[in-house]
Scaffold this motif. Structure first.
Motif, mmCIF file in Angstrom:
data_model
loop_
_atom_site.group_PDB
_atom_site.id
_atom_site.type_symbol
_atom_site.label_atom_id
_atom_site.label_comp_id
_atom_site.label_asym_id
_atom_site.label_seq_id
_atom_site.Cartn_x
_atom_site.Cartn_y
_atom_site.Cartn_z
ATOM 1 N N PRO A 1 0.812 -1.219 0.000
ATOM 2 C CA PRO A 1 0.000 0.000 0.000
ATOM 3 C C PRO A 1 0.848 1.274 0.000
ATOM 4 C CG PRO A 1 -0.246 -1.181 2.086
ATOM 5 C CD PRO A 1 0.581 -2.036 1.176
ATOM 6 N N SER A 2 1.975 1.249 0.683
ATOM 7 C CA SER A 2 2.883 2.406 0.719
ATOM 8 C C SER A 2 4.239 1.947 1.228
ATOM 9 C CB SER A 2 2.328 3.520 1.619
ATOM 10 O OG SER A 2 2.263 3.065 2.961
ATOM 11 N N VAL A 3 5.259 2.764 0.941
ATOM 12 C CA VAL A 3 6.619 2.485 1.411
ATOM 13 C C VAL A 3 7.213 3.798 1.901
ATOM 14 C CG1 VAL A 3 8.938 1.715 0.773
ATOM 15 C CG2 VAL A 3 6.948 0.566 -0.198
ATOM 16 N N GLU A 4 7.699 3.809 3.140
ATOM 17 C CA GLU A 4 8.366 4.980 3.701
ATOM 18 C C GLU A 4 9.855 4.904 3.355
ATOM 19 O OE1 GLU A 4 7.078 7.576 5.423
ATOM 20 O OE2 GLU A 4 5.094 6.719 5.113
ATOM 21 N N ILE A 5 10.398 6.016 2.871
ATOM 22 C CA ILE A 5 11.830 6.069 2.530
ATOM 23 C C ILE A 5 12.601 6.612 3.732
ATOM 24 C CG2 ILE A 5 13.533 7.062 0.953
ATOM 25 C CD1 ILE A 5 11.501 5.224 -0.437
ATOM 26 N N VAL A 6 13.658 5.902 4.113
ATOM 27 C CA VAL A 6 14.538 6.336 5.202
ATOM 28 C C VAL A 6 15.934 6.451 4.619
ATOM 29 C CG1 VAL A 6 15.498 5.767 7.464
ATOM 30 C CG2 VAL A 6 13.118 5.146 6.918
ATOM 31 N N ASP A 7 16.505 7.654 4.684
ATOM 32 C CA ASP A 7 17.865 7.882 4.173
ATOM 33 C C ASP A 7 18.896 7.326 5.141
ATOM 34 O OD1 ASP A 7 16.908 9.255 1.956
ATOM 35 O OD2 ASP A 7 17.051 11.196 2.942
#
Length: 72
Positions: free
Chosen positions: A62-68
Motif C-alpha cells: 500500500p505504501s513504502v516509507e523512505i529512510v535515508d
C-alpha cells in the motif's frame, strides 16, 4: 531490483523491510513498510515521492516509507 539503478541512478544501496510500529502510550500496533536507502546524490521531494510510489507498486504494497542512510 536491477531496474532500480536505471530508473533511480541516485540509489546506491537499498533494503526493504516490513516492520511493526508500536505506539509508546497505547497498545496500538501498525504495520510499516520501509526502504532504507543509501543515495549517491540527494533526491528532491518530487523524485523521493516517485521512488516511494515505484517501490509500493513494484512490491505490491500500500505504501513504502523512505529512510535515508548516511553515506560512508
Amino acid at each position: 531490483m536491477p531496474e532500480l539503478k536505471v530508473i533511480f541512478p541516485q540509489v546506491a544501496d537499498i533494503a526493504v523491510a516490513t516492520t511493526t510500529l508500536a505506539k509508546a502510550d497505547t497498545s496500538q500496533v501498525d504495520t510499516l513498510h520501509v526502504a532504507l536507502v543509501k543515495l549517491r546524490t540527494p533526491l528532491g521531494v518530487a523524485r523521493r515521492k516517485e521512488l516511494s510510489r515505484y517501490l509500493a507498486a513494484r512490491l505490491r504494497l500500500p505504501s513504502v516509507e523512505i529512510v535515508d542512510l548516511p553515506a560512508k
